[in-house]
Motif scaffolding. Structure first.
Motif, short mmCIF file in Angstrom:
data_model
loop_
_atom_site.label_atom_id
_atom_site.label_comp_id
_atom_site.label_asym_id
_atom_site.label_seq_id
_atom_site.Cartn_x
_atom_site.Cartn_y
_atom_site.Cartn_z
N UNK A 143 0.78 -1.24 0.00
CA UNK A 143 0.00 0.00 0.00
C UNK A 143 0.82 1.29 0.00
N UNK A 144 2.13 1.22 -0.11
CA UNK A 144 2.91 2.44 0.08
C UNK A 144 3.00 3.34 -1.15
N UNK A 166 -2.01 -8.28 -3.37
CA UNK A 166 -2.68 -7.09 -3.87
C UNK A 166 -1.77 -5.88 -3.77
N UNK A 167 -1.95 -4.93 -4.69
CA UNK A 167 -1.12 -3.73 -4.69
C UNK A 167 -1.96 -2.51 -5.04
N UNK A 168 -1.80 -1.48 -4.23
CA UNK A 168 -2.52 -0.23 -4.44
C UNK A 168 -1.91 0.56 -5.59
N UNK A 169 -2.75 1.29 -6.30
CA UNK A 169 -2.23 2.13 -7.37
C UNK A 169 -3.15 2.13 -8.58
N UNK A 170 -3.01 3.17 -9.39
CA UNK A 170 -3.80 3.27 -10.61
C UNK A 170 -3.32 2.25 -11.64
N UNK A 198 -6.17 -2.77 -6.45
CA UNK A 198 -6.49 -3.66 -5.34
C UNK A 198 -7.94 -3.52 -4.92
N UNK A 199 -8.51 -4.60 -4.42
CA UNK A 199 -9.85 -4.57 -3.83
C UNK A 199 -10.96 -4.81 -4.83
#
Length: 230
Positions: A143-144, A166-170, A198-199
């Protein structure tokens, strides 16, 4: 319980592998079915259902009553990044009986005050993940937004049996991530294991909503993985 069954059960617990103790209620006879053996057992359908749910209970088959004692490893969620989403995710995950660890080398963020009652490790992921361990009952969430922190964690997860990554980001952020991971030797099939963005797509906006969508996707992946394993 016979000593040999207890010893084997403890060995499976230590190795973080699921197992089911089958007890014939009337006869009092017991046998241990390991996770890898469930599909070939005479009670396969019932054992598969119990393993998917992760719950012990009574079943009946051919006029006989059995008690299934399910031992499944606690699910670990390793969160890379002591961010606002992580703060919302941690207490939600606790309510789902998920074991959460927050990893972030940025000591200003990775503090017990920001994450009460949660394991917080203020170290670089590649330094601590080998000791923490990633297995088939582990989900990893990056998530960083910082490749220096996220990429080593994703690399470790892709080299493991982690049931969820999972990885956050556009989408553009993920495209650049794919390029970096490809350059590191990962195949298209490897990288496809990463849930990004993600999600679940619930239109989440706030950190709490994003955390909810991530946990929903983790639970969905966990149940699907247990169906696949059995």
């Amino acid at each position: 319980m016979r000593l040999d069954l207890l010893s084997r059960l403890n060995a499976e617990r230590a190795a973080r592998r699921a197992a089911i103790l089958v007890t014939d209620v009337e006869a009092g006879e017991q046998r241990l079915v390991l996770e890898a053996e469930v599909g070939s057992d005479p009670l396969a359908q019932e054992l598969q259902g119990a393993l998917r749910q992760g719950k012990s209970g009574f079943i009946e088959r051919d006029g006989r009553r059995y008690f299934l004692t399910v031992q499944a490893p606690p699910v670990k969620v390793i969160v890379i990044g002591a961010v606002h989403i992580s703060q919302a995710l941690a207490p939600m995950a606790k309510g789902l009986d998920l074991d959460v660890t927050i990893i972030d080398p940025r000591t200003a963020f990775a503090t017990p005050e920001r994450f009460p009652d949660v394991a917080v490790v203020a170290e670089w992921p590649d330094a601590v993940l080998p000791d923490i361990g990633i297995d088939r009952y582990t989900a990893l969430v990056a998530l960083t937004h910082d490749p220096k922190i996220d990429d080593p964690a994703l690399t470790a997860a892709l080299r493991s049996d982690s049931f969820y990554i999972g990885a956050l980001g556009s989408r553009k952020t993920h495209e650049r991530r794919v390029q970096r991971l490809t350059a590191s030797g990962f195949t298209e099939a490897d990288i496809a294991r990463i849930h990004a963005p993600i999600g679940l797509d619930i239109g989440a906006v706030s950190p709490a909503e994003i955390a909810l969508s991530i946990l929903a996707e983790i639970v969905a992946s966990l149940r699907k993985e247990r169906r696949r394993l059995t």
